[in-house]
Scaffold this active site. Sequence first.
Site, mmCIF file in Angstrom:
data_model
loop_
_atom_site.group_PDB
_atom_site.id
_atom_site.type_symbol
_atom_site.label_atom_id
_atom_site.label_comp_id
_atom_site.label_asym_id
_atom_site.label_seq_id
_atom_site.Cartn_x
_atom_site.Cartn_y
_atom_site.Cartn_z
ATOM 1 C CE1 TYR A 93 41.441 34.335 39.422
ATOM 2 C CE2 TYR A 93 42.400 36.538 39.506
ATOM 3 C CZ TYR A 93 42.115 35.332 40.111
ATOM 4 O OH TYR A 93 42.490 35.132 41.409
ATOM 5 C CB SER A 104 41.413 37.859 43.586
ATOM 6 O OG SER A 104 42.639 38.157 42.945
#
Length: 226
Positions: free
Chosen positions: A198, A183
């Site tokens: 996250y 990501s």
Amino acid sequence: MAAGAACAHARPGWALAALAALGLLLAARAAARLALWLHAAFLRPARPLRRRYGAWAVVTGATDGIGRAIAFRLAAAGLGLVLVGRSPERLAAVSAEVEKRHPGAEVRTFVLDFAADGLAASVGALGELVRGLDVGVLVNNAVACYPYALPRGLNVEAITRVTHAVLPGMVERGRGAVVNMGSGASAILPCDPLYTVYAATKTYIDQFSRCLYVEYRSKGIDIQRQ
């Protein structure tokens, strides 16, 4: 005095020249890295996946988005598919569409909810399913998603357990490839406030991929984070 003054005035010029040279070097390095990336992404011929790695691919999170798109590309490359997702209905729909677009493609499905209890046993069952298959490619795409900041490191546990279940077979066959989906939260953003866990789990995926690559490249296995 005059000579000393001249030397004093000369030093800033040398310093500016050194800085300019360093800037050019860094710019050239960045340009070279960009050129290599563009070549790898758009110009380099695709590898013959089935011959290079194996006959089957396991794709987690295969019913939507990136995972679904990757599944179709792998089927087009001639690989059999083990599609992993939490919805039996969506898995059946994707499986049917793959078989429609690529007649003769072999597709198996496995229902697995990475956010549910009993993850270790579920991934163990997935490992048993693929044990007799020539799995050459593993795509770790599935994540546990919430409409708020991730409360625990499910992404860490899921990718670790699935890789642990599939990788031993690749080692036995001496070939394989593992692709872990990362990501921008770890690769681009300097930080990601309010999504701390996250971002941290995605940073784990970065290092997990880098370290495994070093550990397993001598065994004929390619490992990368995308």
